[in-house]
Design a protein around this motif. Structure first.
Motif, PDB file in Angstrom:
ATOM      1  N   ARG A   1       9.184 -77.408  93.733  1.00  0.00           N
ATOM      2  CA  ARG A   1       9.449 -77.722  92.317  1.00  0.00           C
ATOM      3  C   ARG A   1       8.683 -76.731  91.444  1.00  0.00           C
ATOM      4  NH1 ARG A   1      11.511 -82.500  90.807  1.00  0.00           N
ATOM      5  NH2 ARG A   1      10.373 -82.478  88.872  1.00  0.00           N
ATOM      6  N   PRO A   2       9.314 -76.288  90.363  1.00  0.00           N
ATOM      7  CA  PRO A   2       8.564 -75.396  89.447  1.00  0.00           C
ATOM      8  C   PRO A   2       7.416 -76.158  88.782  1.00  0.00           C
ATOM      9  CG  PRO A   2      10.806 -75.808  88.653  1.00  0.00           C
ATOM     10  CD  PRO A   2      10.667 -76.496  89.957  1.00  0.00           C
ATOM     11  N   ARG A   3       6.307 -75.479  88.631  1.00  0.00           N
ATOM     12  CA  ARG A   3       5.127 -76.090  88.020  1.00  0.00           C
ATOM     13  C   ARG A   3       5.082 -75.718  86.526  1.00  0.00           C
ATOM     14  NH1 ARG A   3       4.982 -78.515  92.309  1.00  0.00           N
ATOM     15  NH2 ARG A   3       3.573 -78.096  94.001  1.00  0.00           N
ATOM     16  N   VAL A   4       4.719 -76.673  85.723  1.00  0.00           N
ATOM     17  CA  VAL A   4       4.551 -76.421  84.283  1.00  0.00           C
ATOM     18  C   VAL A   4       3.094 -76.110  84.056  1.00  0.00           C
ATOM     19  CG1 VAL A   4       4.726 -77.424  81.972  1.00  0.00           C
ATOM     20  CG2 VAL A   4       6.419 -78.003  83.732  1.00  0.00           C
ATOM     21  N   VAL A   5       2.863 -74.969  83.463  1.00  0.00           N
ATOM     22  CA  VAL A   5       1.502 -74.541  83.196  1.00  0.00           C
ATOM     23  C   VAL A   5       1.126 -75.042  81.800  1.00  0.00           C
ATOM     24  CG1 VAL A   5      -0.051 -72.573  82.968  1.00  0.00           C
ATOM     25  CG2 VAL A   5       1.800 -72.520  84.623  1.00  0.00           C
ATOM     26  N   GLY A   6       0.068 -75.803  81.724  1.00  0.00           N
ATOM     27  CA  GLY A   6      -0.352 -76.386  80.439  1.00  0.00           C
ATOM     28  C   GLY A   6      -1.364 -75.534  79.716  1.00  0.00           C
TER      29      GLY A   6
END
Length: 177
Positions: free
Chosen positions: A170-175
């Motif tokens: 799954r693509p990771r969301v960078v915060g």
């Protein structure tokens, strides 16, 4: 102590005597030829055991048609022979069939069905907003929900391995950290 076989043999011998007490010559009780008895083991196989998965669009009733095995019979390394055992699974493994081949040639294979049974419930597999699992061809496959296309070109043998892989890709969301 005499056995039942010895008693029968003695009774037959008494019946087969001539009035003067001499035995009447006649056919002997048939016996099994040891050359016709074979042990089915690793060194001398008298039948093969096969496992097969059906295409997704094939049902139990299609198994009545010998021609569904035409392509298998055309392959000299995988063609069935008379007396072979075949275990057949549906694509989603919702049912399986145990059968024996009673006739086989290049046009197909005729089967005698020993058992037809439900196997596993393939519905209700894991799914999220990006990926879903589908079960076919003997394993779990990861598909994209949006397109329905196969996302990972690998078959997983367990549902937990397939879920772990789907979560890892799954693509990771960078915060903003």
């Amino acid at each position: 102590m005499t056995t039942a076989t010895e008693n029968r043999a003695a009774a037959l011998a008494e019946k087969k005597k001539q009035p003067d007490g001499a035995p009447i010559a006649g056919p002997e009780i048939p016996t099994v030829d040891p050359a016709k008895v074979h042990k089915n083991n690793e060194t001398t196989m008298y039948w093969k055991e096969w496992i097969a998965w059906l295409p997704a669009d094939m049902s139990k009733t299609d198994l009545q048609h010998p021609e569904i095995w035409r392509r298998v019979q055309a392959n000299r390394h995988k063609s069935f022979g008379v007396r072979d055992k075949v275990t057949i699974f549906s694509a989603d493994e919702s049912f399986y069939v145990e059968a024996r081949v009673w006739k086989a040639d290049t046009t197909g294979a005729w089967l005698r069905f020993n058992k037809i049974s439900e196997f596993r419930e393939a519905l209700g597999l894991w799914k999220d907003d990006m990926f879903e699992l589908r079960f076919y061809d003997g394993g779990f496959h990861i598909h994209a929900v949006a397109t329905g296309a196969l996302h990972v070109a690998r078959t997983f043998h367990t549902e937990s391995d397939a879920i772990a892989t789907a979560m890892a890709i799954r693509p990771r969301v960078v915060g903003d950290d």
